[in-house]
Design a protein around this motif. Structure first.
Motif, mmCIF file in Angstrom:
data_model
loop_
_atom_site.group_PDB
_atom_site.id
_atom_site.type_symbol
_atom_site.label_atom_id
_atom_site.label_comp_id
_atom_site.label_asym_id
_atom_site.label_seq_id
_atom_site.Cartn_x
_atom_site.Cartn_y
_atom_site.Cartn_z
ATOM 1 N N ILE A 1 0.861 -1.184 0.000
ATOM 2 C CA ILE A 1 0.000 0.000 0.000
ATOM 3 C C ILE A 1 0.892 1.227 0.000
ATOM 4 O O ILE A 1 2.011 1.195 0.535
ATOM 5 N N ASP A 2 0.424 2.322 -0.642
ATOM 6 C CA ASP A 2 1.187 3.560 -0.564
ATOM 7 C C ASP A 2 0.460 4.556 0.332
ATOM 8 O O ASP A 2 -0.597 4.249 0.906
ATOM 9 N N ALA A 3 1.022 5.742 0.469
ATOM 10 C CA ALA A 3 0.495 6.713 1.427
ATOM 11 C C ALA A 3 -0.899 7.196 1.079
ATOM 12 O O ALA A 3 -1.623 7.678 1.947
ATOM 13 N N THR A 4 -1.300 7.064 -0.187
ATOM 14 C CA THR A 4 -2.628 7.513 -0.600
ATOM 15 C C THR A 4 -3.698 6.462 -0.353
ATOM 16 O O THR A 4 -4.880 6.722 -0.569
ATOM 17 N N GLY A 5 -3.297 5.264 0.076
ATOM 18 C CA GLY A 5 -4.243 4.167 0.258
ATOM 19 C C GLY A 5 -4.348 3.268 -0.947
ATOM 20 O O GLY A 5 -5.103 2.291 -0.944
ATOM 21 N N SER A 6 -3.600 3.568 -2.016
ATOM 22 C CA SER A 6 -3.614 2.740 -3.220
ATOM 23 C C SER A 6 -2.972 1.387 -2.914
ATOM 24 O O SER A 6 -1.897 1.317 -2.316
ATOM 25 N N ILE A 7 -3.632 0.311 -3.326
ATOM 26 C CA ILE A 7 -3.130 -1.040 -3.113
ATOM 27 C C ILE A 7 -2.320 -1.477 -4.327
ATOM 28 O O ILE A 7 -2.745 -1.285 -5.470
ATOM 29 N N ILE A 8 -1.159 -2.081 -4.082
ATOM 30 C CA ILE A 8 -0.295 -2.547 -5.156
ATOM 31 C C ILE A 8 -0.256 -4.069 -5.139
ATOM 32 O O ILE A 8 0.121 -4.674 -4.133
ATOM 33 N N ILE A 9 -0.688 -4.689 -6.249
ATOM 34 C CA ILE A 9 -0.665 -6.141 -6.409
ATOM 35 C C ILE A 9 0.619 -6.500 -7.133
ATOM 36 O O ILE A 9 0.868 -6.021 -8.255
ATOM 37 N N ILE A 10 1.462 -7.324 -6.528
ATOM 38 C CA ILE A 10 2.781 -7.636 -7.070
ATOM 39 C C ILE A 10 2.853 -9.118 -7.410
ATOM 40 O O ILE A 10 2.654 -9.978 -6.540
ATOM 41 N N GLU A 11 3.129 -9.429 -8.662
ATOM 42 C CA GLU A 11 3.265 -10.805 -9.130
ATOM 43 C C GLU A 11 4.696 -11.036 -9.575
ATOM 44 O O GLU A 11 5.251 -10.255 -10.359
ATOM 45 N N LEU A 12 5.334 -12.088 -9.066
ATOM 46 C CA LEU A 12 6.751 -12.349 -9.305
ATOM 47 C C LEU A 12 6.951 -13.522 -10.262
ATOM 48 O O LEU A 12 6.275 -14.558 -10.135
ATOM 49 N N LYS A 13 7.893 -13.374 -11.178
ATOM 50 C CA LYS A 13 8.311 -14.444 -12.070
ATOM 51 C C LYS A 13 9.829 -14.382 -12.193
ATOM 52 O O LYS A 13 10.374 -13.357 -12.573
ATOM 53 N N THR B 1 -0.015 -4.060 14.184
ATOM 54 C CA THR B 1 -1.306 -3.677 13.619
ATOM 55 C C THR B 1 -1.096 -2.831 12.365
ATOM 56 O O THR B 1 -0.064 -2.172 12.202
ATOM 57 N N PHE B 2 -2.086 -2.850 11.497
ATOM 58 C CA PHE B 2 -2.043 -2.072 10.262
ATOM 59 C C PHE B 2 -1.862 -0.589 10.556
ATOM 60 O O PHE B 2 -1.047 0.084 9.932
ATOM 61 N N ASP B 3 -2.619 -0.067 11.514
ATOM 62 C CA ASP B 3 -2.536 1.356 11.853
ATOM 63 C C ASP B 3 -1.125 1.741 12.302
ATOM 64 O O ASP B 3 -0.598 2.781 11.913
ATOM 65 N N GLN B 4 -0.527 0.903 13.150
ATOM 66 C CA GLN B 4 0.822 1.181 13.643
ATOM 67 C C GLN B 4 1.831 1.211 12.497
ATOM 68 O O GLN B 4 2.674 2.109 12.408
ATOM 69 N N ALA B 5 1.743 0.222 11.612
ATOM 70 C CA ALA B 5 2.687 0.128 10.510
ATOM 71 C C ALA B 5 2.530 1.291 9.542
ATOM 72 O O ALA B 5 3.525 1.857 9.069
ATOM 73 N N PHE B 6 1.279 1.657 9.244
ATOM 74 C CA PHE B 6 1.018 2.747 8.311
ATOM 75 C C PHE B 6 1.568 4.067 8.864
ATOM 76 O O PHE B 6 2.233 4.824 8.151
ATOM 77 N N LYS B 7 1.316 4.315 10.134
ATOM 78 C CA LYS B 7 1.783 5.567 10.748
ATOM 79 C C LYS B 7 3.303 5.592 10.843
ATOM 80 O O LYS B 7 3.930 6.634 10.642
ATOM 81 N N ALA B 8 3.906 4.442 11.141
ATOM 82 C CA ALA B 8 5.363 4.376 11.234
ATOM 83 C C ALA B 8 6.008 4.641 9.873
ATOM 84 O O ALA B 8 7.059 5.278 9.785
ATOM 85 N N ALA C 1 -1.894 8.662 10.314
ATOM 86 C CA ALA C 1 -2.781 7.520 10.448
ATOM 87 C C ALA C 1 -3.507 7.265 9.128
ATOM 88 O O ALA C 1 -3.769 8.203 8.368
ATOM 89 N N PRO C 2 -3.845 6.020 8.822
ATOM 90 C CA PRO C 2 -4.578 5.738 7.586
ATOM 91 C C PRO C 2 -5.990 6.308 7.635
ATOM 92 O O PRO C 2 -6.607 6.373 8.696
ATOM 93 N N VAL C 3 -6.492 6.729 6.468
ATOM 94 C CA VAL C 3 -7.860 7.208 6.334
ATOM 95 C C VAL C 3 -8.693 6.057 5.776
ATOM 96 O O VAL C 3 -8.449 5.602 4.661
ATOM 97 N N GLU C 4 -9.648 5.586 6.562
ATOM 98 C CA GLU C 4 -10.379 4.382 6.191
ATOM 99 C C GLU C 4 -11.016 4.483 4.807
ATOM 100 O O GLU C 4 -10.954 3.540 4.021
ATOM 101 N N ASP C 5 -11.602 5.634 4.493
ATOM 102 C CA ASP C 5 -12.277 5.785 3.200
ATOM 103 C C ASP C 5 -11.309 5.747 2.024
ATOM 104 O O ASP C 5 -11.720 5.516 0.882
ATOM 105 N N GLU C 6 -10.020 5.992 2.281
ATOM 106 C CA GLU C 6 -9.043 6.032 1.195
ATOM 107 C C GLU C 6 -8.362 4.685 0.964
ATOM 108 O O GLU C 6 -7.718 4.486 -0.074
ATOM 109 N N ILE C 7 -8.463 3.766 1.919
ATOM 110 C CA ILE C 7 -7.829 2.458 1.768
ATOM 111 C C ILE C 7 -8.506 1.700 0.633
ATOM 112 O O ILE C 7 -9.708 1.508 0.633
ATOM 113 N N ASN C 8 -7.711 1.313 -0.369
ATOM 114 C CA ASN C 8 -8.206 0.591 -1.544
ATOM 115 C C ASN C 8 -9.106 1.472 -2.414
ATOM 116 O O ASN C 8 -9.970 0.978 -3.127
ATOM 117 N N SER C 9 -8.901 2.783 -2.356
ATOM 118 C CA SER C 9 -9.637 3.686 -3.239
ATOM 119 C C SER C 9 -9.146 3.559 -4.673
ATOM 120 O O SER C 9 -9.808 4.005 -5.608
#
Length: 356
Positions: A63-75, A119-126, A131-139
């Motif tokens: 995840i990045d700071a904007t809440g965008s989720i990154i799907i990573i596939e490895l080959k 916790t997710f909140d702790q990791a995101f803030k660190a 703190a993460p904005v719930e409405d922005e997670i996976n926006s």
């Protein structure tokens, strides 16, 4: 176009290091798990081998700071073209996940890897300082294929999806080199990752945008300074293209609401000019209290970029508005589509006695 990597050892005569093949995809996955900056300094890894509802496993989730989720596939080898369809399939599953699901995904990941932030909140803030904005997670989401090489068909598909469908999909090429007993990993992006991030920011977000721009005006000692911005009428961002790229969304007449992360909202104004580099904005008669990177010294990518603003209302940092429920985001400039943004604008208008 195929990307070729080469590393030479400097000496009396340059010596080419030998390329080797990784033993398994799991070794590459292990290295990225230990240090996600191999792919990006701006991502937080939140999941590994994430089980989907259709019986498949996503190699890595970030995840990045904007809440965008990154799907990573490895080959570890050359990619078959069906890897793009596979990654899009994963993205279709990720798109419908709730914020609670990501909290659980991270909790499992942290427990399995003995991470200090449980916790997710702790990791995101660190990682991001807020703190993460719930409405922005996976926006929004991005897809990244990591491979030693792409076949021509896969490369054409990725280019088509980016150019014609504005799908945020990218590829990272890697090579492994041997120097005696030491192994070295190099990587190169197929498409500038900033372009992929911009597509993710501008597509797939929930709700309607109310036409009001959000500005994150991060301040720091000897750097960006709110008193300067309030006196000379500007907002600015810099220190890398990831931070400065979004200011170019602004044009004269746009209205911006300015938030200092960790402090609160300090002003609202109308953009009065186009973005420009620090060298063009700062004049000899300005007595700036802060420091701003100039392109002449730091280069255009790392320079500070300024947007002129006519303030409609501004307050000091000591009088900043910081209430529970107000919108926050790490993007320098954003077009929020969360319901919390509508509430924020309405609330600030009330507090600052703005009629419209």
């Amino acid at each position: 176009m195929a990307v070729q990597h080469g590393i030479w050892k400097i000496g009396d005569k340059p010596q080419t290091l030998t390329t080797v093949t990784l033993e398994s995809e799991s070794l590459l996955e292990e290295q990225i798990t230990k240090d996600i900056s191999i792919l990006s300094d701006h991502w937080l890894l939140i999941g590994r081998q994430v089980y989907t509802d259709f019986g498949k496993y996503i190699d890595l989730l970030a995840i990045d700071a904007t809440g965008s989720i990154i799907i990573i596939e490895l080959k570890k080898d050359k990619t078959p073209r069906n890897v793009v369809a596979q990654t899009i399939d994963y993205a279709s599953w990720v798109e419908n996940l709730s914020s609670e699901k990501f909290v659980q995904i991270y909790a499992d990941f942290a427990a399995n890897n003995g991470l200090p932030d449980q916790t997710f909140d702790q990791a995101f803030k660190a990682k991001f300082g807020v703190a993460p904005v719930e409405d922005e997670i996976n926006s929004s989401h991005q897809m990244v294929i990591v491979a030693a090489e792409l076949d021509a068909s896969t490369e054409r598909i990725i280019n088509y999806l980016n150019d014609k469908a504005s799908v945020a999909v990218n590829a990272v090429f890697f090579s492994v080199f041997r120097d005696g007993e030491n192994l070295y990993l190099s990587r190169s992006w197929m498409i500038d990752p900033v372009e992929t991030e911009e597509r993710a920011v501008n597509t797939g977000q929930r709700g309607e945008w109310n036409g009001e721009f959000y500005v994150s005006f991060g301040t720091y000692p000897d750097g960006r300074n709110w008193q300067d911005a309030a006196e000379y009428g500007f907002i600015s961002a810099g220190g890398g293209r990831w931070y400065s790229r979004t200011v170019f969304m602004l044009k004269p007449g746009d209205r911006v609401w300015v938030n200092i992360p960790g402090t609160g909202y300090v002003g609202v104004g109308k953009v009065s000019g186009h973005p420009m580099v620090a060298d063009e904005f700062i004049t000899d008669d300005m007595t700036m209290q802060g420091g701003y990177n100039r392109a002449l010294e730091y280069g255009e990518d790392d320079a500070e970029y300024f947007v002129p603003v006519d303030w409609l209302h501004k307050v000091s940092e000591s009088n900043a508005v910081n209430e529970v429920g107000l919108f926050g985001n790490q993007n320098s400039v954003a077009r929020p589509r969360a319901s919390k943004w509508d509430h924020t604008v309405t609330r600030l208008k009330e507090l600052w006695h703005l009629s419209k």
